[in-house]
Design a protein around this motif. Structure first.
Motif, PDB file in Angstrom:
ATOM      1  N   ALA A 346       0.825  -1.205   0.000  1.00  0.00           N
ATOM      2  CA  ALA A 346       0.000   0.000   0.000  1.00  0.00           C
ATOM      3  C   ALA A 346       0.861   1.258   0.000  1.00  0.00           C
ATOM      4  O   ALA A 346       0.627   2.190  -0.794  1.00  0.00           O
ATOM      5  CB  ALA A 346      -0.915  -0.014   1.224  1.00  0.00           C
ATOM      6  N   GLU A 347       1.864   1.308   0.870  1.00  0.00           N
ATOM      7  CA  GLU A 347       2.708   2.496   0.968  1.00  0.00           C
ATOM      8  C   GLU A 347       3.544   2.696  -0.282  1.00  0.00           C
ATOM      9  O   GLU A 347       3.653   3.819  -0.805  1.00  0.00           O
ATOM     10  CB  GLU A 347       3.615   2.390   2.197  1.00  0.00           C
ATOM     11  N   SER A 348       4.135   1.623  -0.780  1.00  0.00           N
ATOM     12  CA  SER A 348       4.989   1.724  -1.971  1.00  0.00           C
ATOM     13  C   SER A 348       4.177   2.156  -3.183  1.00  0.00           C
ATOM     14  O   SER A 348       4.613   3.005  -3.975  1.00  0.00           O
ATOM     15  CB  SER A 348       5.668   0.382  -2.238  1.00  0.00           C
ATOM     16  N   GLN A 349       2.998   1.581  -3.335  1.00  0.00           N
ATOM     17  CA  GLN A 349       2.136   1.937  -4.472  1.00  0.00           C
ATOM     18  C   GLN A 349       1.692   3.395  -4.374  1.00  0.00           C
ATOM     19  O   GLN A 349       1.712   4.127  -5.354  1.00  0.00           O
ATOM     20  CB  GLN A 349       0.929   1.008  -4.507  1.00  0.00           C
ATOM     21  N   LEU A 350       1.307   3.821  -3.195  1.00  0.00           N
ATOM     22  CA  LEU A 350       0.857   5.196  -2.994  1.00  0.00           C
ATOM     23  C   LEU A 350       1.961   6.192  -3.309  1.00  0.00           C
ATOM     24  O   LEU A 350       1.738   7.199  -4.001  1.00  0.00           O
ATOM     25  CB  LEU A 350       0.371   5.381  -1.557  1.00  0.00           C
ATOM     26  N   LEU A 351       3.171   5.919  -2.800  1.00  0.00           N
ATOM     27  CA  LEU A 351       4.268   6.862  -2.979  1.00  0.00           C
ATOM     28  C   LEU A 351       4.810   6.837  -4.409  1.00  0.00           C
ATOM     29  O   LEU A 351       5.445   7.791  -4.848  1.00  0.00           O
ATOM     30  CB  LEU A 351       5.386   6.560  -1.979  1.00  0.00           C
ATOM     31  N   ILE A 365      -4.289  -1.872   1.677  1.00  0.00           N
ATOM     32  CA  ILE A 365      -4.506  -1.459   3.069  1.00  0.00           C
ATOM     33  C   ILE A 365      -5.860  -1.941   3.579  1.00  0.00           C
ATOM     34  O   ILE A 365      -5.987  -2.342   4.751  1.00  0.00           O
ATOM     35  CB  ILE A 365      -4.361   0.071   3.231  1.00  0.00           C
ATOM     36  N   ASN A 366      -6.859  -1.974   2.723  1.00  0.00           N
ATOM     37  CA  ASN A 366      -8.180  -2.418   3.157  1.00  0.00           C
ATOM     38  C   ASN A 366      -8.231  -3.925   3.389  1.00  0.00           C
ATOM     39  O   ASN A 366      -9.087  -4.404   4.142  1.00  0.00           O
ATOM     40  CB  ASN A 366      -9.239  -1.994   2.141  1.00  0.00           C
ATOM     41  N   SER A 367      -7.318  -4.658   2.781  1.00  0.00           N
ATOM     42  CA  SER A 367      -7.221  -6.093   3.062  1.00  0.00           C
ATOM     43  C   SER A 367      -6.904  -6.326   4.532  1.00  0.00           C
ATOM     44  O   SER A 367      -7.327  -7.329   5.114  1.00  0.00           O
ATOM     45  CB  SER A 367      -6.135  -6.733   2.187  1.00  0.00           C
ATOM     46  N   VAL A 368      -6.170  -5.398   5.128  1.00  0.00           N
ATOM     47  CA  VAL A 368      -5.852  -5.481   6.553  1.00  0.00           C
ATOM     48  C   VAL A 368      -6.994  -4.900   7.386  1.00  0.00           C
ATOM     49  O   VAL A 368      -7.479  -5.526   8.339  1.00  0.00           O
ATOM     50  CB  VAL A 368      -4.539  -4.746   6.864  1.00  0.00           C
ATOM     51  N   LEU A 382      -0.220   9.057   3.091  1.00  0.00           N
ATOM     52  CA  LEU A 382       0.894   8.373   3.757  1.00  0.00           C
ATOM     53  C   LEU A 382       0.623   8.253   5.243  1.00  0.00           C
ATOM     54  O   LEU A 382       0.908   7.210   5.854  1.00  0.00           O
ATOM     55  CB  LEU A 382       2.196   9.137   3.503  1.00  0.00           C
ATOM     56  N   GLN A 383       0.068   9.278   5.855  1.00  0.00           N
ATOM     57  CA  GLN A 383      -0.211   9.223   7.291  1.00  0.00           C
ATOM     58  C   GLN A 383      -1.247   8.160   7.631  1.00  0.00           C
ATOM     59  O   GLN A 383      -1.213   7.571   8.714  1.00  0.00           O
ATOM     60  CB  GLN A 383      -0.643  10.590   7.802  1.00  0.00           C
ATOM     61  N   ASP A 384      -2.175   7.888   6.700  1.00  0.00           N
ATOM     62  CA  ASP A 384      -3.118   6.790   6.909  1.00  0.00           C
ATOM     63  C   ASP A 384      -2.372   5.459   7.033  1.00  0.00           C
ATOM     64  O   ASP A 384      -2.689   4.637   7.890  1.00  0.00           O
ATOM     65  CB  ASP A 384      -4.115   6.695   5.746  1.00  0.00           C
ATOM     66  N   VAL A 385      -1.387   5.261   6.162  1.00  0.00           N
ATOM     67  CA  VAL A 385      -0.620   4.014   6.191  1.00  0.00           C
ATOM     68  C   VAL A 385       0.201   3.915   7.471  1.00  0.00           C
ATOM     69  O   VAL A 385       0.234   2.871   8.127  1.00  0.00           O
ATOM     70  CB  VAL A 385       0.299   3.902   4.956  1.00  0.00           C
ATOM     71  N   ILE A 386       0.845   5.009   7.839  1.00  0.00           N
ATOM     72  CA  ILE A 386       1.693   5.000   9.030  1.00  0.00           C
ATOM     73  C   ILE A 386       0.861   4.784  10.286  1.00  0.00           C
ATOM     74  O   ILE A 386       1.273   4.064  11.211  1.00  0.00           O
ATOM     75  CB  ILE A 386       2.508   6.304   9.120  1.00  0.00           C
TER      76      ILE A 386
END
Length: 453
Positions: A346-351, A365-368, A382-386
């Protein structure tokens, strides 16, 4: 002759630490690589794993939660002042805990170095056994260097047993060594299916984490995706089951295991309240900001921590991820889990896409989130992921590096860790731990210490 001495030294070291661990190692007066068979090297492999376990008398087990203490997931309460220094981000070079966090990984590294030399010079070891051992040994050496570089930055890379002073290698060089070892682990091709042993998938998972730290998002996503695609792991429907006896879960990629006959790892003793199963000393309660970080309905909150109320002494929230209801402290250290791979994707794709509506990032991210009782996100930052990483991996030793590598939302020119430190009157220098003074006293080539120390 050199190899013979190395093998005797390794057997001796393993035996010295195996009395309480009950490793299956037979006393051997003399061995040479030409006489080493599959059963011998399997026993020596146990000694490398033992390096990750040992430390009941050295407090090394606290290194598996120290990033949460440096960050904002754990707080300090009690009289063990060395933990207080870490919580305050004001660590002295004489701190006995960080000294052991520096020394202990080199036990793993040295044993791994010895075993690699033995394996590669032992013609009697079956090829399938050799592949398995190489996959495991390269991973364990890489993980030991990972523990060092993430806390101390530049550290020596040690390749043999020669008793010489060695200078520090740069952090980039240490990361390059980690990546090379993990690629060697994958290339060795050992087939391992039990998460208490290092595997090809564990190496790819650690590669994904390292590449994320290095901001190589293409390779981070690639390795994380390959672990997911292996179909050997799955996000658990019940978060609590990941950390409950018998400590077996589809979530686990790699964990360091203990049994009741091996002695306790004692991490729970510092993290838990005395009223909790297995007891504890209420030294390191959960930070109030972590308690507030969970969304309503998130099953991870009650699965990760317990609230202790007055009139009991030291009320508050306490971690229960390392809880053994039998009081034997036979719980594992959780090193790599499949949910991390989804969040790395999720983070890598977003960035990479820089698109808050990126479908692949949202799916990951929604899988989790949906497995944890939460609604799916429709946009992503990014803050959502963190934040998701914070509550998913609370007390699992990832938070400080996440804060160090992530720009602060209040000041993107600085990391979250730097802003956190400055609010305490500290500086960016305190993101790294000091090289212990005791190590410098033995090896002056470790100078200069990290900036600010």
């Amino acid at each position: 002759m050199k190899n013979k001495i190395l093998l005797i030294a390794l057997v001796t070291a393993s035996l010295m630490t195996s009395c309480k661990k009950e490793l299956d190692i037979d006393p051997t007066a003399s061995l040479s690589p030409e006489t080493v068979g599959s059963s011998d090297v399997q026993k020596l492999m146990n000694g490398v794993y033992d390096g990750l376990q040992e430390g009941n008398t050295s407090y090394f087990y606290l290194s598996y939660a120290v990033e949460d203490l440096s960050a904002d997931n754990l707080a300090y309460r009690a009289t063990f002042f060395q933990n207080g220094e870490i919580d305050n981000n004001a660590i002295l070079p004489s701190n006995v805990l960080t000294q052991r966090y520096f020394n202990a990984p080199y036990v793993v590294i040295q044993r791994a170095n010895d075993l690699l030399e033995i394996i590669n010079n032992s013609p009697d070891v079956a090829e399938t056994v050799k592949k398995s051992l190489l996959t495991q040994t390269y991973f364990l050496r890489a993980y030991a260097y990972y523990k060092l570089v993430t806390l101390f930055g530049a550290v020596p890379i040690v390749s043999n047993r020669d008793v010489v002073k060695v200078p520090r290698n740069s952090a980039d060089e240490v990361y390059a060594q980690i990546i090379a070892d993990l690629n060697a682990s994958v290339a060795a091709g050992g087939i391992i299916s039990d998460s208490k042993f290092a595997s090809i998938e564990a190496s790819k998972a650690l590669l994904a984490r390292v590449y994320l730290i290095k901001k190589d998002y293409v390779n981070a996503k690639k390795n994380a995706s390959e672990v997911i695609a292996s179909s050997k792991f799955a996000i658990a429907n019940d978060y609590n089951s990941i950390f409950a006896p018998p400590y077996v879960s589809t979530e686990h990629i790699f964990k360091v295991v203990f049994t009741s006959t091996e002695g306790t790892n004692s991490l729970s003793y510092f993290l838990q309240h005395p009223s909790m199963p297995g007891g504890g000393r209420a030294e390191l309660p959960a930070d109030a900001s972590l308690v507030a970080a969970y969304e309503t309905g998130d099953q991870r909150k009650t699965a990760s921590m317990t609230q202790v109320s007055a009139p009991l002494a030291n009320p508050g929230w306490y971690s229960k991820k390392y809880q053994d209801p039998n009081g034997a402290a036979a719980h594992p250290y959780y090193i790599l889990r499949i949910s991390e791979m989804y969040l790395i994707v999720a983070e890598s794709q977003l960035l990479t896409s820089n698109n808050p509506l990126d479908g692949a990032a949202l799916t990951a991210i929604n899988s989790v989130r949906t497995k944890r009782g939460l609604s799916a996100l429709t946009t992503l930052t990014l803050q959502d992921v963190i934040k998701e990483r914070r509550v998913e991996f609370a007390f699992e030793n990832l938070r400080w590096m996440d804060m160090r590598r992530t720009p602060s939302p209040s000041n993107p020119a600085k990391s979250m860790a730097t802003v956190f430190l400055e609010a305490k009157g500290r500086t960016i220098n305190d993101e790294l731990y000091p090289i212990p003074q005791a190590a410098i006293d033995v090896n002056d080539l470790l100078r200069p210490n990290n900036p600010g120390y």
